[in-house]
Design an enzyme around this catalytic site. Structure first.
Site, PDB file in Angstrom:
ATOM      1  N   HIS A   1      -3.843 -23.755  -4.807  1.00 21.66           N
ATOM      2  CA  HIS A   1      -3.728 -22.564  -3.957  1.00 21.66           C
ATOM      3  C   HIS A   1      -3.863 -22.930  -2.481  1.00 21.66           C
ATOM      4  CE1 HIS A   1      -5.510 -20.415  -7.704  1.00 21.66           C
ATOM      5  NE2 HIS A   1      -4.225 -20.146  -7.670  1.00 21.66           N
TER       6      HIS A   1
ATOM      7  N   LYS B   1      -6.622  -8.944 -17.314  1.00 19.58           N
ATOM      8  CA  LYS B   1      -7.414 -10.164 -17.503  1.00 19.58           C
ATOM      9  C   LYS B   1      -8.894  -9.925 -17.208  1.00 19.58           C
ATOM     10  CE  LYS B   1      -3.853 -13.287 -15.737  1.00 19.58           C
ATOM     11  NZ  LYS B   1      -3.546 -14.093 -14.554  1.00 19.58           N
TER      12      LYS B   1
ATOM     13  N   SER C   1      -5.974 -22.538 -12.545  1.00 18.18           N
ATOM     14  CA  SER C   1      -7.287 -21.882 -12.600  1.00 18.18           C
ATOM     15  C   SER C   1      -7.809 -21.876 -14.031  1.00 18.18           C
ATOM     16  CB  SER C   1      -7.197 -20.450 -12.068  1.00 18.18           C
ATOM     17  OG  SER C   1      -6.936 -20.462 -10.687  1.00 18.18           O
TER      18      SER C   1
ATOM     19  N   ARG D   1       4.738 -24.961  -9.860  1.00 16.51           N
ATOM     20  CA  ARG D   1       4.332 -26.286 -10.346  1.00 16.51           C
ATOM     21  C   ARG D   1       5.387 -26.886 -11.254  1.00 16.51           C
ATOM     22  NH1 ARG D   1      -1.123 -23.545 -12.274  1.00 16.51           N
ATOM     23  NH2 ARG D   1       0.463 -21.940 -12.436  1.00 16.51           N
TER      24      ARG D   1
HETATM   25  P1  ADP Z   1      -1.778 -15.391 -11.366  1.00 17.47           P
HETATM   26  O1  ADP Z   1      -2.882 -14.614 -12.005  1.00 17.47           O
HETATM   27  O2  ADP Z   1      -0.746 -14.574 -10.663  1.00 17.47           O
HETATM   28  O3  ADP Z   1      -1.184 -16.470 -12.236  1.00 17.47           O
HETATM   29  P2  ADP Z   1      -3.116 -17.467  -9.904  1.00 17.47           P
HETATM   30  O4  ADP Z   1      -4.363 -17.207  -9.150  1.00 17.47           O
HETATM   31  O5  ADP Z   1      -3.193 -18.339 -11.095  1.00 17.47           O
HETATM   32  O6  ADP Z   1      -2.524 -16.067 -10.185  1.00 17.47           O
HETATM   33  O7  ADP Z   1      -2.006 -18.064  -8.938  1.00 17.47           O
HETATM   34  C1  ADP Z   1      -1.608 -17.444  -7.766  1.00 17.47           C
HETATM   35  C2  ADP Z   1      -0.411 -18.188  -7.194  1.00 17.47           C
HETATM   36  O8  ADP Z   1      -0.766 -19.542  -6.985  1.00 17.47           O
HETATM   37  C3  ADP Z   1       0.815 -18.247  -8.105  1.00 17.47           C
HETATM   38  O9  ADP Z   1       1.968 -18.207  -7.282  1.00 17.47           O
HETATM   39  C4  ADP Z   1       0.731 -19.575  -8.761  1.00 17.47           C
HETATM   40  O10 ADP Z   1       2.009 -20.067  -9.117  1.00 17.47           O
HETATM   41  C5  ADP Z   1       0.166 -20.389  -7.632  1.00 17.47           C
HETATM   42  N1  ADP Z   1      -0.539 -21.577  -8.093  1.00 17.47           N
HETATM   43  C6  ADP Z   1      -1.515 -21.644  -9.013  1.00 17.47           C
HETATM   44  N2  ADP Z   1      -1.921 -22.915  -9.196  1.00 17.47           N
HETATM   45  C7  ADP Z   1      -1.141 -23.675  -8.363  1.00 17.47           C
HETATM   46  C8  ADP Z   1      -1.033 -25.080  -8.106  1.00 17.47           C
HETATM   47  N3  ADP Z   1      -1.790 -25.980  -8.742  1.00 17.47           N
HETATM   48  N4  ADP Z   1      -0.139 -25.472  -7.177  1.00 17.47           N
HETATM   49  C9  ADP Z   1       0.642 -24.573  -6.552  1.00 17.47           C
HETATM   50  N5  ADP Z   1       0.608 -23.255  -6.767  1.00 17.47           N
HETATM   51  C10 ADP Z   1      -0.276 -22.805  -7.659  1.00 17.47           C
END
Ligand code: ADP
Length: 161
Positions: free
Chosen positions: A17, A41, A128, A90
């Protein structure tokens, strides 16, 4: 003013992020990192904890703001006067997941563009979901989350024992 919303759960924020947001600060005047609170969630970190984790993660970036929102991301973007949604990619799987969401969002608001940034190889294995497992079972999250939030995460792990 070019504003982008970076929506997500951030449960917890990771180096993936922070990489995407840091790169986006070169493209936008303001990046609003926004925690969506309407998803079904169950979160591991409470909303207040996630807000604090994000604030600490981005304290060094003056054009980044952190906020929670309810409802649809398009409505939040409009209320904020933001014309860009920022998402990180990713893998091809991420693209398959994101494509219909981006198209539906543009269907609802054709002035809203979703901008995808491809994460670097160094962070493309970080999610995450996996980081939560590392934390839940007492392992250290160093190298997976920003250094600025390690202490807060360790304190939560200590409290859970
Ligand atoms: P969601 O609940 O929408 O999946 P996340 O908090 O997991 O939310 O992710 C928010 C954003 O960050 C999304 O666009 C996701 O693709 C991006 N993201 C999550 N992990 C990574 C990573 N390791 N590298 C790049 N972008 C990421």
């Amino acid at each position: 003013m070019r504003k982008a919303i970076f929506p997500g759960s951030f449960d917890p924020p990771t180096l993936g992020h922070t990489e995407i947001v840091a790169r986006a600060t070169a493209l936008f005047d303001e990046v609003i990192v926004a925690i969506g609170t309407n998803s079904a969630k169950n979160s591991f970190f409470t909303l207040d904890e996630r807000l604090e984790l994000l604030k600490r993660s981005f304290a060094h970036l003056p054009t980044v703001r952190v906020q929670a929102y309810e409802g649809l991301t398009v409505d939040f973007a409009r209320a904020q006067g933001a014309h860009f949604l920022l998402r990180g990619l990713r893998t091809g799987q991420d693209l398959d997941y994101e494509r219909p969401i981006a198209l539906i969002n543009r269907h609802m608001d054709d002035r809203l563009e979703t901008i995808f940034l491809i994460t670097s190889g160094a962070h493309s294995h970080i999610s995450s979901t996996l980081v939560r497992e590392v934390i839940r079972y007492g392992h250290d999250a160093v190298g997976l989350v920003p250094d600025e939030i390690l202490e807060m995460i360790r304190a939560k792990q200590a409290g859970a024992k």
